[in-house]
Structure formats: C-alpha cells, structure tokens
Design a protein around this motif. Structure first.
Motif, mmCIF file in Angstrom:
data_model
loop_
_atom_site.group_PDB
_atom_site.id
_atom_site.type_symbol
_atom_site.label_atom_id
_atom_site.label_comp_id
_atom_site.label_asym_id
_atom_site.label_seq_id
_atom_site.Cartn_x
_atom_site.Cartn_y
_atom_site.Cartn_z
ATOM 1 N N GLY A 175 0.805 -1.209 0.000
ATOM 2 C CA GLY A 175 0.000 0.000 0.000
ATOM 3 C C GLY A 175 0.836 1.256 0.000
ATOM 4 O O GLY A 175 2.064 1.213 -0.055
ATOM 5 N N GLY A 176 0.154 2.391 0.089
ATOM 6 C CA GLY A 176 0.839 3.664 0.138
ATOM 7 C C GLY A 176 1.048 4.280 -1.233
ATOM 8 O O GLY A 176 0.829 3.650 -2.264
ATOM 9 N N LYS A 177 1.496 5.515 -1.230
ATOM 10 C CA LYS A 177 1.716 6.253 -2.460
ATOM 11 C C LYS A 177 2.966 5.742 -3.164
ATOM 12 O O LYS A 177 4.015 5.564 -2.545
ATOM 13 C CB LYS A 177 1.855 7.739 -2.157
ATOM 14 C CG LYS A 177 1.949 8.616 -3.394
ATOM 15 C CD LYS A 177 1.999 10.089 -3.014
ATOM 16 C CE LYS A 177 2.084 10.972 -4.249
ATOM 17 N NZ LYS A 177 2.133 12.416 -3.891
ATOM 18 N N LYS A 178 2.849 5.508 -4.468
ATOM 19 C CA LYS A 178 3.982 5.026 -5.243
ATOM 20 C C LYS A 178 4.194 5.930 -6.459
ATOM 21 O O LYS A 178 3.244 6.400 -7.075
ATOM 22 C CB LYS A 178 3.734 3.592 -5.730
ATOM 23 C CG LYS A 178 3.487 2.581 -4.623
ATOM 24 C CD LYS A 178 3.174 1.211 -5.225
ATOM 25 C CE LYS A 178 2.734 0.227 -4.165
ATOM 26 N NZ LYS A 178 2.360 -1.090 -4.745
ATOM 27 N N MET A 179 5.449 6.117 -6.806
ATOM 28 C CA MET A 179 5.794 6.857 -8.012
ATOM 29 C C MET A 179 5.665 5.934 -9.210
ATOM 30 O O MET A 179 5.945 4.727 -9.104
ATOM 31 C CB MET A 179 7.233 7.369 -7.898
ATOM 32 C CG MET A 179 7.650 8.351 -8.966
ATOM 33 S SD MET A 179 9.349 8.964 -8.664
ATOM 34 C CE MET A 179 9.382 10.363 -9.776
ATOM 35 N N SER A 180 5.257 6.444 -10.348
ATOM 36 C CA SER A 180 5.183 5.598 -11.531
ATOM 37 C C SER A 180 6.588 5.305 -12.039
ATOM 38 O O SER A 180 7.512 6.118 -11.883
ATOM 39 C CB SER A 180 4.366 6.273 -12.638
ATOM 40 O OG SER A 180 5.091 7.335 -13.230
ATOM 41 N N ALA A 181 6.760 4.144 -12.640
ATOM 42 C CA ALA A 181 8.062 3.778 -13.205
ATOM 43 C C ALA A 181 8.477 4.773 -14.288
ATOM 44 O O ALA A 181 9.655 5.113 -14.411
ATOM 45 C CB ALA A 181 8.012 2.357 -13.756
ATOM 46 N N HIS A 182 7.508 5.233 -15.055
ATOM 47 C CA HIS A 182 7.793 6.197 -16.125
ATOM 48 C C HIS A 182 8.369 7.488 -15.554
ATOM 49 O O HIS A 182 9.387 8.010 -16.044
ATOM 50 C CB HIS A 182 6.527 6.507 -16.915
ATOM 51 C CG HIS A 182 6.723 7.547 -17.973
ATOM 52 N ND1 HIS A 182 6.647 8.909 -17.705
ATOM 53 C CD2 HIS A 182 7.018 7.452 -19.297
ATOM 54 C CE1 HIS A 182 6.878 9.591 -18.804
ATOM 55 N NE2 HIS A 182 7.106 8.736 -19.789
ATOM 56 N N ASP A 183 7.728 8.021 -14.514
ATOM 57 C CA ASP A 183 8.175 9.289 -13.941
ATOM 58 C C ASP A 183 9.530 9.135 -13.253
ATOM 59 O O ASP A 183 10.378 10.038 -13.322
ATOM 60 C CB ASP A 183 7.145 9.826 -12.958
ATOM 61 C CG ASP A 183 5.878 10.321 -13.647
ATOM 62 O OD1 ASP A 183 5.883 10.429 -14.897
ATOM 63 O OD2 ASP A 183 4.877 10.574 -12.951
#
Length: 239
Positions: free
Chosen positions: A189-197
């Motif tokens: 869970g929790g906020k994740k950054m996109s792989a692209h960004d």
C-alpha cells in the motif's frame, strides 16, 4: 551526457524502472541493450528494437553472459538497475538463501559489472556508470533489512568509485528511487511513483550531468536526513 548514438546497457531492462529507462534512452537517441531473466519479456523488447541479453545476475554465469554480450561493442553507458527483494526473516534460517540471492543480485553483480566493463567505458570519449540504489540506502526500514543493506552497500561503493574516477572520462551517477509501482512492490500500500516518472528523472540526470538523482519523495528524505540523520532513521525504520 549526450546519449545520442551512444551504446547503453540497462540491466533488468525488460521490466519496471529498467524498461522505462531503456525506452526513454532509446527515445533520446541511444542504442540500448537490455538484460533480463524472462525470455518472453526480452523477446518483446527485441521487437521494439532493443538488443537483448538473457542472464540471471544472481549467478556468475549470468554476469558472464552480460559481459560476453557486449564484447566487441563500444559501450558508453552502464545502468546497473537489476534488483530483487528478499524474503529474509531474522528468526528463520531457511530464508538465508533468499537473502544471499538478494545480495548477489543487488550488490555483487553491479560491482562485478562495473569492474569488468570499466575498460570498455574508459575506451570511449565520454562514458557513465549509473547505479540504481534506493531511498532506503539513506535510512533503512525494518521490514526489508537485507534489501536495505544491499542498497546502502551499493550507495557506499558508488560514492567511493566516483572519487576514484573523478579525473577520468567516466562519470559515476547514483539514482535513488522512492517506492515505485513495479512488480516488486505489487500488493504494497501507500503512495507510489510511476516507473515512467522515476525513469524520466533518472534519464534527465544522466543527460544533464548530475552525480546523484533523488527521485520523487527521496528529495524530501534527503532534506530531512541533511537536517537530522537520526530523525530520518526514526521515520523510515517503520515505513
């Protein structure tokens, strides 16, 4: 670093952050070879115009395959991105095998590739090594002790070889991602950054000559750590 026309090797480049790094380097004009363990994923990358090398970097044979795969090629950019997590539990001896695999993949393999491929990088007018560590290299979380240890070790190694190569043509860059949406973090869970960004920040750092790329929320972690390392550790240990 102007990546146009340069040959880049991205380990773990058939999935996750590595795949995005490979795609964005290719879009910027680089010739890119990716490594991976999945034949199907490598076949898909080949269809997109990438060179591919199959190899499990937790093994000596896998490292040999990668080194052999770039033999005779003008390698200018090495991106040590491949990494795995660990199922290690402090009170379970049976999980030591998982810990050892994590150490071999995340720490031993990048060191071996830097060492064995450095002569090729030195032979180019301009070259770079990018070691992908983690925000957890700054301050660990208790639930990922082995993974954190490997990334902290790679961070230390990266800083040391940057000094050793400071007067050479080889720039040494550390990329520190936050928690990123990948197969490794699926179900967490929790906020994740996109792989692209995340990859976009790393590739921008390569192209603009940065020595360290703090992606996403790692910028905030670095700020906290610069003010109080103890506070950063207290925050991250239960993360």
């Amino acid at each position: 670093m102007d990546v146009r026309g340069k040959l880049a090797l991205v380990t773990g480049g058939s999935d996750g952050i590595g795949r995005e790094i490979a795609l964005q380097l290719q879009a910027a004009g680089a010739d890119v070879i990716v490594t991976g363990r999945s034949v199907e994923k490598l076949r898909a990358m080949a269809a997109l115009g990438f060179g591919t090398i199959a190899g499990d970097l937790s093994t000596a044979a896998g490292v040999d395959a990668v080194v052999g795969g770039v033999a005779g090629k003008p390698l200018a950019l090495l991106v040590n991105n491949a990494g795995v997590g660990s199922e290690y539990e402090l009170d379970d001896v049976a999980t030591l095998d998982s810990a050892a695999l994590c150490i071999r993949t995340n720490l031993d393999a990048p060191i071996a590739l830097c060492t064995r491929l450095l002569p090729k990088l030195r032979a180019q007018p301009e070259a770079a090594i990018v070691n992908v560590t983690s925000g957890l290299a700054i301050a660990p979380r208790a639930g990922g002790s082995i993974y954190c240890a490997t990334k902290a070790g790679l961070r230390s190694y990266t800083q040391a070889i940057r000094h050793l190569l400071k007067d050479s043509n080889v720039r040494v860059i550390e990329a520190l991602p936050p928690v990123v949406e990948t197969n490794m973090t699926a179900g967490r869970g929790g906020k994740k950054m996109s792989a692209h960004d995340c990859a976009a920040e790393i590739v921008h750092g390569i192209r603009t000559g940065k020595s360290e790329v703090n992606a996403g929320m790692v910028k905030m972690l670095q700020l906290v750590h610069s003010i109080s390392p103890a506070l950063a550790r207290r925050i991250m240990i239960k993360f």
